[in-house]
Design an enzyme around this catalytic site. Sequence first.
Site, mmCIF file in Angstrom:
data_model
loop_
_atom_site.group_PDB
_atom_site.id
_atom_site.type_symbol
_atom_site.label_atom_id
_atom_site.label_comp_id
_atom_site.label_asym_id
_atom_site.label_seq_id
_atom_site.Cartn_x
_atom_site.Cartn_y
_atom_site.Cartn_z
ATOM 1 N N CYS A 10 44.877 -21.174 65.383
ATOM 2 C CA CYS A 10 44.726 -21.742 66.723
ATOM 3 C C CYS A 10 43.651 -20.929 67.445
ATOM 4 O O CYS A 10 43.175 -19.905 66.929
ATOM 5 C CB CYS A 10 46.044 -21.609 67.477
ATOM 6 S SG CYS A 10 46.548 -19.878 67.596
ATOM 7 N N HIS A 51 50.555 -12.469 63.339
ATOM 8 C CA HIS A 51 51.560 -12.248 62.295
ATOM 9 C C HIS A 51 51.133 -12.859 60.966
ATOM 10 O O HIS A 51 51.647 -13.901 60.553
ATOM 11 C CB HIS A 51 52.909 -12.813 62.746
ATOM 12 C CG HIS A 51 53.592 -11.941 63.747
ATOM 13 N ND1 HIS A 51 54.520 -12.410 64.646
ATOM 14 C CD2 HIS A 51 53.481 -10.607 63.980
ATOM 15 C CE1 HIS A 51 54.951 -11.409 65.388
ATOM 16 N NE2 HIS A 51 54.332 -10.315 65.022
ATOM 17 N N CYS A 110 46.746 -13.665 73.889
ATOM 18 C CA CYS A 110 46.255 -15.046 74.002
ATOM 19 C C CYS A 110 46.302 -15.479 75.466
ATOM 20 O O CYS A 110 47.312 -15.242 76.152
ATOM 21 C CB CYS A 110 47.135 -15.975 73.163
ATOM 22 S SG CYS A 110 46.665 -17.710 73.401
ATOM 23 N N GLU A 159 56.281 -11.267 71.659
ATOM 24 C CA GLU A 159 55.895 -12.034 72.852
ATOM 25 C C GLU A 159 56.996 -11.981 73.911
ATOM 26 O O GLU A 159 56.715 -11.870 75.114
ATOM 27 C CB GLU A 159 55.588 -13.499 72.481
ATOM 28 C CG GLU A 159 55.085 -14.276 73.700
ATOM 29 C CD GLU A 159 54.888 -15.759 73.451
ATOM 30 O OE1 GLU A 159 54.463 -16.132 72.334
ATOM 31 O OE2 GLU A 159 55.149 -16.544 74.379
ATOM 32 N N SER A 201 56.183 -14.764 61.404
ATOM 33 C CA SER A 201 55.420 -15.685 62.251
ATOM 34 C C SER A 201 56.353 -16.748 62.815
ATOM 35 O O SER A 201 56.828 -17.631 62.090
ATOM 36 C CB SER A 201 54.291 -16.331 61.439
ATOM 37 O OG SER A 201 53.898 -17.543 62.047
ATOM 38 N N SER A 206 48.937 -18.638 62.612
ATOM 39 C CA SER A 206 48.313 -17.357 62.263
ATOM 40 C C SER A 206 47.900 -17.296 60.786
ATOM 41 O O SER A 206 47.478 -16.250 60.306
ATOM 42 C CB SER A 206 49.279 -16.215 62.591
ATOM 43 O OG SER A 206 50.556 -16.507 62.077
HETATM 44 S S1 SF4 Z 1 48.009 -17.428 69.969
HETATM 45 FE FE1 SF4 Z 1 50.060 -18.249 70.254
HETATM 46 S S2 SF4 Z 1 50.057 -19.051 72.374
HETATM 47 FE FE2 SF4 Z 1 47.937 -18.739 71.787
HETATM 48 S S3 SF4 Z 1 47.265 -20.742 71.077
HETATM 49 FE FE3 SF4 Z 1 47.956 -19.559 69.279
HETATM 50 S S4 SF4 Z 1 50.096 -20.068 68.961
HETATM 51 FE FE4 SF4 Z 1 49.511 -20.739 71.016
#
Ligand code: SF4
Length: 314
Positions: free
Chosen positions: A17, A46, A102, A132, A229, A274
């Site tokens: 992501c 992770h 993030c 988190e 994760s 991740s």
């Molecule tokens: S790092 Fe976590 S909160 Fe940020 S976009 Fe990726 S999954 Fe979503």
Amino acid sequence: MKNKEIKVLLAAPRGFCAGVDRAIEIVKKSIDKYGSPVYVRHEIVHNKHVVENLKKIGAIFVEELSEIKDKTRPVIFSAHGVPKNVPLEAKNLNMEFVDATCPLVSKVHREAENLNKNGCHIILIGHKNHPEVIGTMGQIPNGGIDLIENVEDVKKYENKNDKNLAFVTQTTLSVDDTKEIIYALKKKFPNIKEPKKEDICYATTNRQAAVKKIAKECEMFFVLGSRNSSNSVRLVEVARKSGCANALLIHSESIIPFEKIAACKTIGVSSGASAPEILVKNFINDLKNKYSLKIQEVEIVKEDVNFKIPGKLN
Ligand code: SF4
């Protein structure tokens, strides 16, 4: 077995992501700027593969700042976010730090902080001990925030304060399970304040929706990602709940169940936010060595999200 044909439904979006991309880039750019070693507090994201590759270019991973021997070296905070006392500790130690939290986790931090300033008592929906959750709870002075993990916790929860209640959530939860928890919370506390925009992030939502779309067509489902994760583990649960009981996480020590796969006509594949795409490619290649594959990617939405890296690294 090479003549055995198996259909592979590849969920999309899957894998990295924007927050993970950014965090990894922050480590690489920090090493470019400051030289090695650069310390990273907690796994930057992770995933073992990612962590091992960053170690090779000069990152040293620690769990606490106290483990850092050479405090003249910079430290990076992971994508999961940190409690407020961590940057404070770094400042007190005169350490250079770069925050790779993030931006979508930071959004939840600011939300919680504002609710607290406005006199609300906060309920965080999340998983105990996840970094988190530790980071979000650590934005609020002691006693100002409680953790709820499931509907059972809602039933037991009592508002011992005179304050109004508000809730925020972890970003990587199951969309469907969280809806049930929120429903129970609102039923019990009709005036509870909710976030303006939901806290579960776009990447979590999209990856789960993509798995949900194809799971019922699959006899087995494989999610590439690490055991710690949250995102990846949730995808396995989503596949199971959406019609594929035989869903498994494939992590660095997994043994691929080739015999069971041989009995399938259709399998599904996805990866957590991740997990790098190379893990999916390697998995598919392992299957290709044994069977003839018919691969079909099922994309439910195109993602176009990018986050800027901190200005001091440019
Ligand atoms: S790092 Fe976590 S909160 Fe940020 S976009 Fe990726 S999954 Fe979503």
